[in-house]
Design a protein around this motif. Sequence first.
Motif, mmCIF file in Angstrom:
data_model
loop_
_atom_site.group_PDB
_atom_site.id
_atom_site.type_symbol
_atom_site.label_atom_id
_atom_site.label_comp_id
_atom_site.label_asym_id
_atom_site.label_seq_id
_atom_site.Cartn_x
_atom_site.Cartn_y
_atom_site.Cartn_z
ATOM 1 N N ASP A 229 0.710 -1.465 0.086
ATOM 2 C CA ASP A 229 0.032 -0.091 0.041
ATOM 3 C C ASP A 229 0.788 1.444 0.020
ATOM 4 O OD1 ASP A 229 -2.883 -0.931 0.005
ATOM 5 O OD2 ASP A 229 -2.310 -1.446 2.209
ATOM 6 N N LYS A 230 2.193 1.158 0.519
ATOM 7 C CA LYS A 230 2.880 2.196 0.817
ATOM 8 C C LYS A 230 3.897 2.410 -0.183
ATOM 9 C CE LYS A 230 3.247 2.208 5.303
ATOM 10 N NZ LYS A 230 2.555 1.039 5.874
ATOM 11 N N ILE A 231 4.505 3.365 -0.548
ATOM 12 C CA ILE A 231 5.693 3.574 -1.449
ATOM 13 C C ILE A 231 6.981 3.007 -0.704
ATOM 14 C CG2 ILE A 231 5.963 6.054 -1.299
ATOM 15 C CD1 ILE A 231 6.949 3.918 -4.478
ATOM 16 N N GLU A 232 6.720 3.333 0.511
ATOM 17 C CA GLU A 232 8.194 3.053 1.224
ATOM 18 C C GLU A 232 8.307 1.452 1.445
ATOM 19 O OE1 GLU A 232 5.629 4.922 2.797
ATOM 20 O OE2 GLU A 232 6.641 6.624 2.017
ATOM 21 N N GLU A 233 7.344 0.582 0.844
ATOM 22 C CA GLU A 233 7.397 -0.668 0.961
ATOM 23 C C GLU A 233 7.897 -1.233 -0.362
ATOM 24 O OE1 GLU A 233 4.172 -3.273 3.089
ATOM 25 O OE2 GLU A 233 3.122 -1.502 2.040
ATOM 26 N N TYR B 233 7.801 5.582 -9.968
ATOM 27 C CA TYR B 233 6.774 6.361 -9.177
ATOM 28 C C TYR B 233 7.150 7.695 -9.435
ATOM 29 C CZ TYR B 233 5.080 7.954 -4.569
ATOM 30 O OH TYR B 233 4.859 9.111 -3.561
ATOM 31 N N GLU C 293 -1.363 10.002 -6.590
ATOM 32 C CA GLU C 293 -0.958 9.179 -5.778
ATOM 33 C C GLU C 293 -1.616 7.759 -5.866
ATOM 34 O OE1 GLU C 293 1.848 9.700 -4.150
ATOM 35 O OE2 GLU C 293 2.056 7.789 -2.751
ATOM 36 N N GLU C 294 -2.904 7.986 -5.808
ATOM 37 C CA GLU C 294 -3.687 6.541 -5.739
ATOM 38 C C GLU C 294 -3.674 5.735 -7.014
ATOM 39 O OE1 GLU C 294 -8.290 5.638 -5.062
ATOM 40 O OE2 GLU C 294 -7.808 7.716 -4.780
ATOM 41 N N MET D 138 0.079 4.119 -7.084
ATOM 42 C CA MET D 138 0.017 2.942 -6.217
ATOM 43 C C MET D 138 -0.836 1.792 -6.748
ATOM 44 S SD MET D 138 2.083 3.910 -4.184
ATOM 45 C CE MET D 138 2.133 2.455 -3.212
#
Length: 553
Positions: A372-376, A386, A396-397, A400
């Motif tokens: 769910d998160k770009i950090e992942e 990205y 953003e949505e 993702m």
Amino acid sequence: MKDFKKSVVYQIYPKSFKDSNGDGFGDLNGIIEKLDYLKELGVDYIWLTPIYISPQKDNGYDVADYYNVDTRFGTMEEFESLVKEAKKREIYIMLDMVFNHTSTEHEWFKKALKGEEKYKNYYIFKKGKNGLPPTNWISKFGGNAWEYVEKFDEYYLHLFDVTQADLNWDNKELRQEIYDVVNFWIEKGVKGFRLDVINLISKPSIFEDDNLGDGRRFYTDGTNIHKYLKELNENTFGKHDDIITVGEMSSTSIDNCIKYSNPNEKELSMVFNFHHLKVDYKDGEKWSLMDFNFKQLKELFNEWQNGMINGNGWNALFWCNHDQPRVNSRFGNVKKYHKESSTMLATTIHLMNGTPYVYQGEEFGMTNPEFDKIEEYKDVESINYYNILKSQGINEEEIMKILKSKSRDNSRTPIQWDDTLNAGFTTGTPWINVSSNYKDINAKNALNNKESVFYYYKKLINIRKEEDIIAYGDCKMLLPEHKQVYAYERKLNNENIIVVNNFYDKECTINLNKEIDYNIEKVETLISNYNDKYDNLEKINLRPYESFAIKIK
Ligand code: GLC
């Protein structure tokens, strides 16, 4: 000696396979621990993605030293012990060779930057044009493919990341270095080589702008590619009759692939092509969302099966690897028909002409993790895109959503061994998150259930060994116009195998009798993902993602 036409290769991405020392990275000892598991599955070769010393900007595809094992993965002694332990189980090791480029941390590149002419000639340095890079080519990971080096007032070429500098294969001295590397690993008992983006190594003699595309037409299957592969073969693996090779061919053609893999050409044993994995790219663009084009998929399979058989070439058959999202999440339905769609997709390719490749975790139906998160995300390409998509104004949505379906990290999550912490992959902190579905989808559950995806794969692998038709027969598409079924017939002497796959969750009825132009004496069911038998070929009701193979005499 193994017959590669009857063999199956299992791909390991060591970083995510099994961690034996709790540092969060998979390692060679972890692989040794799991050899019995792989023996049970029945695979013949293990392809390891790069284990050499590397700054890991592109997870090892940025090699800094071809002759040593990265300490993250283990030691040379552990590698030797892996070769030995695998061999005891009649499994052979295939190494990944990255020869289109090296890391900019490689000593060759460092010496080049110091101005040593010999090493500058190992790479591709060019003058710019009116303050711009030498050409407008785009790197595969986004942005211009040239990096400026002030000291020389020149640019070096990098078709991939800026830390992956392209090698100059037109330099004979460089080519000799490459042969030395391959021969070094042959000495260590390696029996296979996977050659990374090998059809990109021959660059043009004149570097010019591409006003029609990203530059690939100037270096893909380039001018001297067949010459260089023949020479590589002659100086290394061609001297041994028990080594197999597979080339990763980017944006290639059937004609070139026949040449790469026809034994008379003395280049490689087989080739990967990616055309069938672009049927869900909108206008050829990876970073977009689109349902897959089933008609196109069928046509591509048919074209490549027949093209390669007629030209005496040999395909590597695959859906999954460390660069592709998980195929069941992509072309199947993992929410409602996890087992049915995972096994259907497996049947589709395993019974074709070619050598099947199973990517770690595929054999028990691992799926995309849906981060769910770009950090992942950890992958350099995903992070670059990205940013590129953001700069194009996409919200953003939506970005993702695209990453969830397209990122290479979809297949790089840790192998789900069991339902304990971190899916049994590590006792430490995994370098990338484990998929949240590990309590249901894991190897332990699969091994405990004879009806699991794992045992289905095992059976498919075994059918290839038992039935000569699979390795040596012709391949004809059946029901070519059918909107949801992909079926084909394999034929050798007087035997036939028919493979039927329903690619959708909708039921349908087919008549196979109409497709068959010979007398049927006996029909034997070889495999069915609904555990069914198929006697009446005139009317077969196919359930969601139903898949089977029958042998007809
Ligand atoms: C191949 C590899 C990929 C890598 C690229 C550059 O496509 O499979 O992972 O990023 O080459 O080496």
